[in-house]
Scaffold this motif. Structure first.
Motif, mmCIF file in Angstrom:
data_model
loop_
_atom_site.group_PDB
_atom_site.id
_atom_site.type_symbol
_atom_site.label_atom_id
_atom_site.label_comp_id
_atom_site.label_asym_id
_atom_site.label_seq_id
_atom_site.Cartn_x
_atom_site.Cartn_y
_atom_site.Cartn_z
ATOM 1 N N TYR A 383 0.846 -1.196 0.000
ATOM 2 C CA TYR A 383 0.000 0.000 0.000
ATOM 3 C C TYR A 383 0.878 1.242 0.000
ATOM 4 O O TYR A 383 1.725 1.425 0.876
ATOM 5 C CB TYR A 383 -0.899 -0.024 1.237
ATOM 6 N N VAL A 384 0.682 2.105 -1.005
ATOM 7 C CA VAL A 384 1.388 3.384 -1.090
ATOM 8 C C VAL A 384 0.364 4.489 -0.840
ATOM 9 O O VAL A 384 -0.398 4.838 -1.739
ATOM 10 C CB VAL A 384 2.053 3.574 -2.465
ATOM 11 N N GLU A 398 17.856 3.921 4.737
ATOM 12 C CA GLU A 398 17.262 3.421 5.979
ATOM 13 C C GLU A 398 15.755 3.250 5.834
ATOM 14 O O GLU A 398 15.177 2.288 6.353
ATOM 15 C CB GLU A 398 17.599 4.366 7.130
ATOM 16 N N ASN A 399 15.090 4.169 5.126
ATOM 17 C CA ASN A 399 13.660 4.008 4.860
ATOM 18 C C ASN A 399 13.404 2.743 4.053
ATOM 19 O O ASN A 399 12.458 1.997 4.335
ATOM 20 C CB ASN A 399 13.123 5.224 4.096
ATOM 21 N N LEU A 400 14.238 2.491 3.061
ATOM 22 C CA LEU A 400 14.066 1.290 2.239
ATOM 23 C C LEU A 400 14.226 0.026 3.071
ATOM 24 O O LEU A 400 13.456 -0.932 2.932
ATOM 25 C CB LEU A 400 15.069 1.289 1.086
ATOM 26 N N LEU A 401 15.203 0.028 3.940
ATOM 27 C CA LEU A 401 15.463 -1.169 4.736
ATOM 28 C C LEU A 401 14.357 -1.434 5.746
ATOM 29 O O LEU A 401 14.149 -2.591 6.147
ATOM 30 C CB LEU A 401 16.816 -1.042 5.449
ATOM 31 N N THR A 402 13.623 -0.395 6.170
ATOM 32 C CA THR A 402 12.498 -0.635 7.096
ATOM 33 C C THR A 402 11.395 -1.447 6.431
ATOM 34 O O THR A 402 10.614 -2.120 7.108
ATOM 35 C CB THR A 402 11.892 0.686 7.606
ATOM 36 N N GLY A 403 11.313 -1.392 5.100
ATOM 37 C CA GLY A 403 10.269 -2.133 4.399
ATOM 38 C C GLY A 403 10.709 -3.486 3.885
ATOM 39 O O GLY A 403 9.908 -4.218 3.294
ATOM 40 N N GLY A 416 5.551 -15.590 -3.715
ATOM 41 C CA GLY A 416 5.888 -15.821 -5.108
ATOM 42 C C GLY A 416 6.161 -14.555 -5.871
ATOM 43 O O GLY A 416 6.036 -14.519 -7.076
ATOM 44 N N ALA A 417 6.513 -13.445 -5.184
ATOM 45 C CA ALA A 417 6.752 -12.179 -5.838
ATOM 46 C C ALA A 417 8.248 -11.988 -6.067
ATOM 47 O O ALA A 417 9.083 -12.728 -5.570
ATOM 48 C CB ALA A 417 6.193 -11.042 -4.990
ATOM 49 N N THR A 418 8.598 -10.939 -6.838
ATOM 50 C CA THR A 418 9.989 -10.612 -7.085
ATOM 51 C C THR A 418 10.694 -10.300 -5.778
ATOM 52 O O THR A 418 10.134 -9.666 -4.893
ATOM 53 C CB THR A 418 10.071 -9.399 -8.027
ATOM 54 N N ASP A 419 11.941 -10.756 -5.666
ATOM 55 C CA ASP A 419 12.738 -10.457 -4.478
ATOM 56 C C ASP A 419 13.452 -9.135 -4.711
ATOM 57 O O ASP A 419 14.521 -9.081 -5.313
ATOM 58 C CB ASP A 419 13.734 -11.592 -4.224
ATOM 59 N N TRP A 420 12.857 -8.023 -4.234
ATOM 60 C CA TRP A 420 13.418 -6.702 -4.453
ATOM 61 C C TRP A 420 14.547 -6.427 -3.462
ATOM 62 O O TRP A 420 14.429 -6.696 -2.271
ATOM 63 C CB TRP A 420 12.344 -5.637 -4.291
ATOM 64 N N ALA A 421 15.625 -5.868 -3.956
ATOM 65 C CA ALA A 421 16.737 -5.414 -3.128
ATOM 66 C C ALA A 421 16.925 -3.919 -3.358
ATOM 67 O O ALA A 421 16.344 -3.339 -4.292
ATOM 68 C CB ALA A 421 18.018 -6.172 -3.489
ATOM 69 N N LEU A 451 10.199 7.484 -3.031
ATOM 70 C CA LEU A 451 10.711 6.712 -1.904
ATOM 71 C C LEU A 451 9.623 5.826 -1.310
ATOM 72 O O LEU A 451 9.884 4.670 -0.940
ATOM 73 C CB LEU A 451 11.277 7.659 -0.842
ATOM 74 N N THR A 452 8.411 6.331 -1.215
ATOM 75 C CA THR A 452 7.313 5.536 -0.657
ATOM 76 C C THR A 452 7.027 4.317 -1.519
ATOM 77 O O THR A 452 6.807 3.217 -1.003
ATOM 78 C CB THR A 452 6.043 6.398 -0.523
ATOM 79 N N VAL A 453 7.007 4.512 -2.843
ATOM 80 C CA VAL A 453 6.802 3.371 -3.744
ATOM 81 C C VAL A 453 7.947 2.373 -3.601
ATOM 82 O O VAL A 453 7.737 1.160 -3.486
ATOM 83 C CB VAL A 453 6.684 3.849 -5.204
ATOM 84 N N ALA A 454 9.174 2.896 -3.582
ATOM 85 C CA ALA A 454 10.349 2.019 -3.488
ATOM 86 C C ALA A 454 10.348 1.231 -2.187
ATOM 87 O O ALA A 454 10.654 0.027 -2.175
ATOM 88 C CB ALA A 454 11.618 2.860 -3.600
ATOM 89 N N ARG A 455 10.010 1.876 -1.084
ATOM 90 C CA ARG A 455 9.972 1.176 0.211
ATOM 91 C C ARG A 455 8.916 0.074 0.202
ATOM 92 O O ARG A 455 9.126 -1.017 0.741
ATOM 93 C CB ARG A 455 9.692 2.169 1.335
ATOM 94 N N THR A 456 7.773 0.343 -0.424
ATOM 95 C CA THR A 456 6.721 -0.671 -0.499
ATOM 96 C C THR A 456 7.172 -1.869 -1.327
ATOM 97 O O THR A 456 6.881 -3.022 -0.990
ATOM 98 C CB THR A 456 5.439 -0.059 -1.094
ATOM 99 N N LEU A 457 7.907 -1.618 -2.403
ATOM 100 C CA LEU A 457 8.414 -2.716 -3.225
ATOM 101 C C LEU A 457 9.375 -3.614 -2.451
ATOM 102 O O LEU A 457 9.475 -4.817 -2.733
ATOM 103 C CB LEU A 457 9.118 -2.161 -4.469
ATOM 104 N N MET A 458 10.069 -3.047 -1.465
ATOM 105 C CA MET A 458 11.006 -3.848 -0.671
ATOM 106 C C MET A 458 10.290 -4.941 0.119
ATOM 107 O O MET A 458 10.921 -5.879 0.595
ATOM 108 C CB MET A 458 11.786 -2.939 0.272
#
Length: 542
Positions: A383-384, A398-403, A416-421, A451-458
């Protein structure tokens, strides 16, 4: 009469110059728009004028008073009102109580113990609500408002001090075309009636070109152009850094719409507890990797997300009424409607963020209506939100790593989703890579949206809920958002997005639902919606 003089204004963040030697003047009664790409320094400039940020260098004089070094409340009492890019209201108070609080503060009565605050300045509060078209919502809790209405309320609060200069940072964000037009007409009338200067930032070009007497263009912290609408439109440098190619505002009839899959007739599970089944975690196993055996067997028939008979309430207010919608694998679906139609409420209900709801919400055939938000996220919904909700004191990384969620936990949850890094999201958003170590609170609105979209993808979502992705960002960033959505679709991420911009939705979406007052009024392909003038006029346009 010149009311505001700005000379050589500059601001540094961690060695980076966000605003670099900006100077301009503003006359009483004049409306001036400040535009520029996200990250240009517009909000930073506004916050220096209002005293929320200290300038590194320069001078700001308002009606003969030097503002540099002055506290925000003293600047406000000189006659400067300020509405912010991210609206700041008291969510626990009603709409009228928010305005009464603003009036109490401006009139120095916040410490009085002799009368109940709720009885003070109520008529003045209602008059201000009338000014912005919200008098009929006076008794409504602020927590229940659509984001566009929150922005209107904040504008009314900024008018409570009878300002001679009004600073408006993205005043129409979250509003439909009719609401934007009505609000800015009223602001322009107030500017003329009160001889009040208005300086506003805005990414809606119909607002900028329709209501600004003069336009200032900022890029990388410097003024690169200024003049009237015709001069700014024709400036080649402005077109390059701000307007982009214009593709997000062109029609596209070449994209085939996807054919919806047949609904499933199988019985759905009623609980969130994992069902006993084999987990397939082979990363090379294709589209069905990570799904349980029984889920793979139903892949051809079961929608990825199916919402049936969804109703939701805020208190006693019945907001959503019998909503039916679905999203298939590899599909982008647009949920469209004017501000306040119920789009964000639908997303919150799907994510379990609204307690008062009923109906079926099925993810791969599993009823998640009784699940908690964190359980729903683990099952594959990302959810974004429209208001971003980033951690402002943390850096981008750090925001990315929280997600981030571990791949083995995703397999156990049946993802079964993509493993985002981190490297993957930086490849999708190259601009964020250059800001990796910057504190998120120092990012522009468009950068925070990325950033919000990217964090959610994580979190490795199977389906992404995007709330108003094109709102409040520059045209060139809207193009990047469109490219991002199409790139995610190619990577197998399905997307349900809420949107008011028909041109943007048509560029990226396969199908659409149109919502009005909590009821689905239309569903079909984007081509069908684009060709249905009666639906567009009734539910999307002026």
């Amino acid at each position: 009469m010149t009311l505001l003089h700005v000379r050589g204004l500059a601001r540094d963040f961690d060695g980076n110059r966000a605003v670099d030697g900006v100077g301009f003047e503003l006359d009483a009664g004049e409306m001036v728009a400040l535009i520029g790409p996200n990250g240009a320094g517009k909000s930073t400039l506004f916050n220096m004028l209002g005293g929320q940020l200290a300038a590194t260098a320069g001078s700001v004089q308002f009606d003969g008073h030097e503002l540099m070094g002055m506290a925000p409340h003293r600047i406000a009492r000189l006659g400067i009102g300020h509405s912010f890019q991210v609206a700041a209201t008291f969510t626990s108070l009603t709409v009228s109580e928010n305005l009464q609080a603003a009036l109490l503060a401006h009139r120095g009565r916040i410490w009085s113990c002799w009368r109940r605050a709720s009885s003070l300045y109520r008529s003045e509060a209602l008059d201000l609500l009338e000014e912005v078209g919200m008098r009929d919502q006076a008794a409504r809790p602020c927590s229940e408002l659509a984001y566009g209405d929150v922005k209107r309320l904040e504008l009314a609060m900024s008018l409570a001090g009878a300002p001679r200069l009004l600073l408006m940072d993205e005043p129409t964000a979250g509003m439909g075309a009719a609401e934007r037009d009505a609000l800015m007409k009223r602001v322009k009338a107030l500017a003329r009636e009160r001889t009040m200067a208005v300086l506003f930032t805005e990414h809606s070009m119909d607002v900028v070109f329709g209501y600004a007497d003069r336009i200032l263009v900022l890029a990388r912290g410097r003024l690169i152009a200024q003049g009237d609408a015709a001069q700014v439109r024709s400036d080649p440098q402005v077109r390059k850094v701000y307007f982009g190619t214009g593709t997000t505002f062109q029609d596209d009839d070449t994209r085939p719409a996807l054919t919806p899959a047949a609904p499933s007739n199988r019985t759905e599970a009623e609980a969130c507890a994992p069902r006993a089944a084999t987990v397939h975690s082979d990363p090379q196993a294709g589209a069905g990797a990570g799904l349980r055996e029984e889920e793979r067997g139903a892949t051809a028939l079961t929608p990825l997300l199916a919402v049936r008979g969804l109703n939701a309430w805020y208190g006693a207010a019945h907001i959503l009424r019998d909503i039916d919608l679905q999203a298939e694998r590899g599909e982008v679906v647009a949920l469209m409607g004017r501000n306040g139609a119920g789009k964000s409420t639908t997303f919150k209900a799907i994510m379990g963020l609204i307690p008062a709801r009923e109906g079926g919400i099925h993810l791969l055939g599993r009823n998640i209506a009784r699940c908690q938000p964190h359980e729903i996220a683990r099952l594959g919904l990302g959810y974004v939100p429209e208001d971003r909700r980033i951690f402002t004191e943390l850096t981008v990384v750090e925001n990315l790593l929280t997600g981030r969620r571990k791949p083995e936990r995703d397999a156990q949850a049946g993802h079964g989703a993509t493993d985002w890094a981190v490297e993957d999201v930086f490849a999708l958003f190259p601009h964020l890579a250059a800001l990796a170590r910057r504190r998120a609170g120092a990012l522009s609105g468009g950068e925070q949206q990325m950033l919000t979209v990217a964090r959610t993808l994580m979190g490795n979502p199977r389906l992404l809920l995007l709330d108003e992705p094109s709102e409040g960002v520059a045209p060139v960033i809207v193009e990047q958002m469109a490219d991002m959505i199409l790139s995610l679709k190619r990577r197998g991420v399905s997307i349900l997005l809420s949107e008011q911009n028909l041109h943007f939705a048509r560029l990226v979406s396969d199908r659409a639902y149109v919502l009005e007052k909590g009821v689905i009024r239309f569903q079909g392909s984007m081509a069908a919606l684009a060709g249905n003038q009666s639906v567009r006029q009734a539910y999307l346009e002026l």
